[in-house]
Enzyme design. Structure first.
Site, PDB file in Angstrom:
ATOM      1  N   LYS A  13       9.448 -13.148  20.737  1.00  0.00           N
ATOM      2  CA  LYS A  13      10.356 -13.023  19.593  1.00  0.00           C
ATOM      3  C   LYS A  13       9.772 -13.678  18.350  1.00  0.00           C
ATOM      4  O   LYS A  13       9.755 -13.104  17.277  1.00  0.00           O
ATOM      5  CB  LYS A  13      11.710 -13.715  19.883  1.00  0.00           C
ATOM      6  CG  LYS A  13      12.448 -13.203  21.076  1.00  0.00           C
ATOM      7  CD  LYS A  13      13.759 -13.951  21.277  1.00  0.00           C
ATOM      8  CE  LYS A  13      13.607 -15.420  21.610  1.00  0.00           C
ATOM      9  NZ  LYS A  13      12.977 -15.696  22.906  1.00  0.00           N
ATOM     10  N   ARG A  88      22.580 -16.268  20.833  1.00  0.00           N
ATOM     11  CA  ARG A  88      22.094 -16.419  22.194  1.00  0.00           C
ATOM     12  C   ARG A  88      23.225 -16.399  23.196  1.00  0.00           C
ATOM     13  O   ARG A  88      22.982 -16.514  24.387  1.00  0.00           O
ATOM     14  CB  ARG A  88      21.427 -17.785  22.269  1.00  0.00           C
ATOM     15  CG  ARG A  88      20.020 -17.728  22.803  1.00  0.00           C
ATOM     16  CD  ARG A  88      19.579 -19.163  22.809  1.00  0.00           C
ATOM     17  NE  ARG A  88      18.311 -19.345  23.393  1.00  0.00           N
ATOM     18  CZ  ARG A  88      17.178 -19.367  22.693  1.00  0.00           C
ATOM     19  NH1 ARG A  88      17.183 -19.178  21.404  1.00  0.00           N
ATOM     20  NH2 ARG A  88      16.048 -19.584  23.310  1.00  0.00           N
ATOM     21  N   ARG A 127       0.998 -20.973  26.505  1.00  0.00           N
ATOM     22  CA  ARG A 127       1.330 -21.124  25.080  1.00  0.00           C
ATOM     23  C   ARG A 127       0.965 -22.525  24.599  1.00  0.00           C
ATOM     24  O   ARG A 127       1.166 -23.508  25.293  1.00  0.00           O
ATOM     25  CB  ARG A 127       2.823 -20.901  24.836  1.00  0.00           C
ATOM     26  CG  ARG A 127       3.194 -21.225  23.376  1.00  0.00           C
ATOM     27  CD  ARG A 127       4.514 -20.703  22.970  1.00  0.00           C
ATOM     28  NE  ARG A 127       5.602 -21.201  23.788  1.00  0.00           N
ATOM     29  CZ  ARG A 127       6.848 -20.798  23.662  1.00  0.00           C
ATOM     30  NH1 ARG A 127       7.150 -19.875  22.765  1.00  0.00           N
ATOM     31  NH2 ARG A 127       7.788 -21.278  24.433  1.00  0.00           N
ATOM     32  N   ARG A 160       4.539 -27.236  24.765  1.00  0.00           N
ATOM     33  CA  ARG A 160       5.894 -27.697  24.443  1.00  0.00           C
ATOM     34  C   ARG A 160       6.528 -28.323  25.689  1.00  0.00           C
ATOM     35  O   ARG A 160       6.314 -27.837  26.790  1.00  0.00           O
ATOM     36  CB  ARG A 160       6.738 -26.495  24.008  1.00  0.00           C
ATOM     37  CG  ARG A 160       7.038 -26.447  22.531  1.00  0.00           C
ATOM     38  CD  ARG A 160       7.599 -25.132  22.080  1.00  0.00           C
ATOM     39  NE  ARG A 160       8.807 -24.689  22.746  1.00  0.00           N
ATOM     40  CZ  ARG A 160       9.421 -23.530  22.479  1.00  0.00           C
ATOM     41  NH1 ARG A 160       8.920 -22.727  21.554  1.00  0.00           N
ATOM     42  NH2 ARG A 160      10.494 -23.173  23.117  1.00  0.00           N
ATOM     43  N   ARG A 171      15.218 -22.082  32.032  1.00  0.00           N
ATOM     44  CA  ARG A 171      15.483 -21.325  30.795  1.00  0.00           C
ATOM     45  C   ARG A 171      15.671 -19.842  31.103  1.00  0.00           C
ATOM     46  O   ARG A 171      16.486 -19.169  30.478  1.00  0.00           O
ATOM     47  CB  ARG A 171      14.337 -21.511  29.796  1.00  0.00           C
ATOM     48  CG  ARG A 171      14.393 -22.862  29.103  1.00  0.00           C
ATOM     49  CD  ARG A 171      13.082 -23.215  28.465  1.00  0.00           C
ATOM     50  NE  ARG A 171      12.739 -22.400  27.317  1.00  0.00           N
ATOM     51  CZ  ARG A 171      11.519 -22.300  26.807  1.00  0.00           C
ATOM     52  NH1 ARG A 171      10.522 -22.979  27.351  1.00  0.00           N
ATOM     53  NH2 ARG A 171      11.278 -21.539  25.771  1.00  0.00           N
TER      54      ARG A 171
HETATM   55  P1  AP5 Z   1       6.473 -16.488  21.461  1.00  0.00           P
HETATM   56  O1  AP5 Z   1       6.412 -15.538  20.331  1.00  0.00           O
HETATM   57  O2  AP5 Z   1       6.280 -17.929  21.183  1.00  0.00           O
HETATM   58  O3  AP5 Z   1       7.820 -16.220  22.308  1.00  0.00           O
HETATM   59  P2  AP5 Z   1       9.341 -16.500  21.982  1.00  0.00           P
HETATM   60  O4  AP5 Z   1      10.104 -15.327  22.469  1.00  0.00           O
HETATM   61  O5  AP5 Z   1       9.523 -16.936  20.572  1.00  0.00           O
HETATM   62  O6  AP5 Z   1       9.562 -17.720  23.008  1.00  0.00           O
HETATM   63  P3  AP5 Z   1      10.320 -19.107  22.832  1.00  0.00           P
HETATM   64  O7  AP5 Z   1       9.930 -19.961  24.008  1.00  0.00           O
HETATM   65  O8  AP5 Z   1      10.106 -19.677  21.475  1.00  0.00           O
HETATM   66  O9  AP5 Z   1      11.742 -18.671  23.028  1.00  0.00           O
HETATM   67  P4  AP5 Z   1      12.918 -19.452  23.456  1.00  0.00           P
HETATM   68  O10 AP5 Z   1      13.922 -18.429  23.219  1.00  0.00           O
HETATM   69  O11 AP5 Z   1      12.965 -20.010  24.815  1.00  0.00           O
HETATM   70  O12 AP5 Z   1      12.816 -20.791  22.589  1.00  0.00           O
HETATM   71  P5  AP5 Z   1      13.464 -21.217  21.208  1.00  0.00           P
HETATM   72  O13 AP5 Z   1      12.460 -21.955  20.422  1.00  0.00           O
HETATM   73  O14 AP5 Z   1      14.160 -20.058  20.589  1.00  0.00           O
HETATM   74  O15 AP5 Z   1       5.421 -16.006  22.567  1.00  0.00           O
HETATM   75  C1  AP5 Z   1       5.264 -16.714  23.791  1.00  0.00           C
HETATM   76  C2  AP5 Z   1       3.772 -16.819  24.149  1.00  0.00           C
HETATM   77  O16 AP5 Z   1       3.253 -15.532  24.472  1.00  0.00           O
HETATM   78  C3  AP5 Z   1       2.901 -17.342  23.004  1.00  0.00           C
HETATM   79  O17 AP5 Z   1       1.885 -18.099  23.566  1.00  0.00           O
HETATM   80  C4  AP5 Z   1       2.355 -16.067  22.353  1.00  0.00           C
HETATM   81  O18 AP5 Z   1       1.112 -16.309  21.728  1.00  0.00           O
HETATM   82  C5  AP5 Z   1       2.222 -15.133  23.555  1.00  0.00           C
HETATM   83  N1  AP5 Z   1       2.520 -13.745  23.248  1.00  0.00           N
HETATM   84  C6  AP5 Z   1       3.476 -13.270  22.389  1.00  0.00           C
HETATM   85  N2  AP5 Z   1       3.487 -11.928  22.387  1.00  0.00           N
HETATM   86  C7  AP5 Z   1       2.556 -11.540  23.295  1.00  0.00           C
HETATM   87  C8  AP5 Z   1       2.127 -10.273  23.774  1.00  0.00           C
HETATM   88  N3  AP5 Z   1       2.667  -9.153  23.341  1.00  0.00           N
HETATM   89  N4  AP5 Z   1       1.160 -10.255  24.718  1.00  0.00           N
HETATM   90  C9  AP5 Z   1       0.608 -11.412  25.202  1.00  0.00           C
HETATM   91  N5  AP5 Z   1       0.962 -12.626  24.770  1.00  0.00           N
HETATM   92  C10 AP5 Z   1       1.930 -12.707  23.841  1.00  0.00           C
HETATM   93  O19 AP5 Z   1      14.573 -22.238  21.726  1.00  0.00           O
HETATM   94  C11 AP5 Z   1      14.240 -23.449  22.353  1.00  0.00           C
HETATM   95  C12 AP5 Z   1      15.495 -24.139  22.829  1.00  0.00           C
HETATM   96  O20 AP5 Z   1      16.344 -24.445  21.690  1.00  0.00           O
HETATM   97  C13 AP5 Z   1      16.396 -23.337  23.769  1.00  0.00           C
HETATM   98  O21 AP5 Z   1      15.985 -23.435  25.112  1.00  0.00           O
HETATM   99  C14 AP5 Z   1      17.757 -23.988  23.492  1.00  0.00           C
HETATM  100  O22 AP5 Z   1      17.895 -25.201  24.173  1.00  0.00           O
HETATM  101  C15 AP5 Z   1      17.708 -24.273  22.001  1.00  0.00           C
HETATM  102  N6  AP5 Z   1      18.269 -23.177  21.190  1.00  0.00           N
HETATM  103  C16 AP5 Z   1      17.600 -22.407  20.278  1.00  0.00           C
HETATM  104  N7  AP5 Z   1      18.418 -21.482  19.730  1.00  0.00           N
HETATM  105  C17 AP5 Z   1      19.626 -21.666  20.307  1.00  0.00           C
HETATM  106  C18 AP5 Z   1      20.882 -21.004  20.169  1.00  0.00           C
HETATM  107  N8  AP5 Z   1      21.057 -19.961  19.337  1.00  0.00           N
HETATM  108  N9  AP5 Z   1      21.924 -21.442  20.938  1.00  0.00           N
HETATM  109  C19 AP5 Z   1      21.777 -22.478  21.782  1.00  0.00           C
HETATM  110  N10 AP5 Z   1      20.615 -23.145  21.967  1.00  0.00           N
HETATM  111  C20 AP5 Z   1      19.551 -22.743  21.230  1.00  0.00           C
HETATM  112 MG    MG Z   2      10.035 -18.792  19.674  1.00  0.00          MG
END
Ligand code: AP5
Ligand code: MG
Length: 214
Positions: A13, A88, A127, A160, A171
């Site tokens: 994402k 989410r 990552r 991370r 997760r």
């Molecule tokens: P990346 O683009 O980093 O993936 P992502 O979907 O952004 O993954 P996140 O881990 O950031 O998502 P998340 O939803 O768990 O965490 P968030 O920060 O939102 O890609 C992943 C990896 O793959 C990278 O290494 C990239 O280089 C590689 N990659 C990407 N595309 C690729 C491809 N096509 N092919 C191969 N490799 C690829 O949230 C963190 C925490 O915050 C949550 O767990 C929660 O506790 C809290 N939080 C955040 N938002 C909320 C909310 N709205 N409500 C409640 N809690 C929340």
């Molecule tokens: Mg992300």
């Protein structure tokens, strides 16, 4: 252009949201990034969020929604935005709809990047995130030019805390229980677009561009 990026943790994402934001000159709003910035800056919000994040749990809805709705008030949101990691939960989605409806507005596209759990686990362990600017890399698919160093700002790259395997499994479970129902929610509204997340970074981006320019 108001876009929501949906998908499991690690689906890509953030990677796609950043590319969209650059191409269309709209802000990339990641609630995860906002929480991580708050943790880094030692704020009260950061301290509250960290307790949940470190366990792989969602931060309570009431701590998230106001944050995003407030962010929309900034002038850079006039042309739209790409939301990454929000909403989410169904209550977050409903509150978002209500907040937008007050201004006669609505989300235009909910783009789901679909990736298997097995692929997610492999992506997360590879990552690396920059401690300085938050840029993300992958040791195999998106390596930095110099190992362990950010191409953008030169700071160190780390795994991370919530990307450790046991937390990733939690997760994923939380995703299936609480976030996946949003796919049906946006399908019912007729704005859901699903993309196969295994076709490579650039191909995924091309598919998204096709959708938003159709
Ligand atoms: P990346 O683009 O980093 O993936 P992502 O979907 O952004 O993954 P996140 O881990 O950031 O998502 P998340 O939803 O768990 O965490 P968030 O920060 O939102 O890609 C992943 C990896 O793959 C990278 O290494 C990239 O280089 C590689 N990659 C990407 N595309 C690729 C491809 N096509 N092919 C191969 N490799 C690829 O949230 C963190 C925490 O915050 C949550 O767990 C929660 O506790 C809290 N939080 C955040 N938002 C909320 C909310 N709205 N409500 C409640 N809690 C929340
Ligand atoms: Mg992300």
């Amino acid at each position: 252009m108001k876009i929501i990026m949906l998908g499991a943790p690690g689906a890509g994402k953030g990677t796609q949201a950043k590319k969209l934001a650059t191409k269309y000159g709209i802000p990339h709003i990641s609630t995860g990034d906002i929480f991580r910035a708050n943790i880094k800056n030692g704020t009260e919000l950061g301290a509250k969020a960290k307790v949940y994040m470190d366990q792989g749990l969602l931060v309570p809805d009431e701590l998230v929604v106001c944050l995003v709705v407030d962010r929309f008030k900034k002038s850079d949101c006039e042309k739209g935005y790409v939301l990454d990691g929000f909403p989410r939960t169904i209550p977050q989605a409903k509150e978002l709809d209500e907040a937008l409806a007050k201004n006669g507005d609505a989300v235009e596209y909910a783009i789901d990047v679909d990736v298997t759990d097995a692929e997610i686990i492999s992506r997360m362990s590879g990552r690396r995130a920059c401690v300085g600017c938050g840029a993300t890399y992958h040791v195999k698919s998106v390596p930095p030019k110099k190992e362990g160093i950010c191409d953008v700002c030169g700071a160190n790259l780390i795994l991370r805390d919530d990307d450790k395997p046991e937390t990733v499994e939690k997760r994923l479970k939380v995703y299936h229980d609480q976030t996946q129902p949003l796919i049906e929610y946006y399908q019912a509204k007729g704005i859901l677009k699903s993309i196969d997340g295994s076709i490579g970074l650039e191909n995924i981006f091309k598919e998204i561009v096709k959708i938003v320019e159709a």
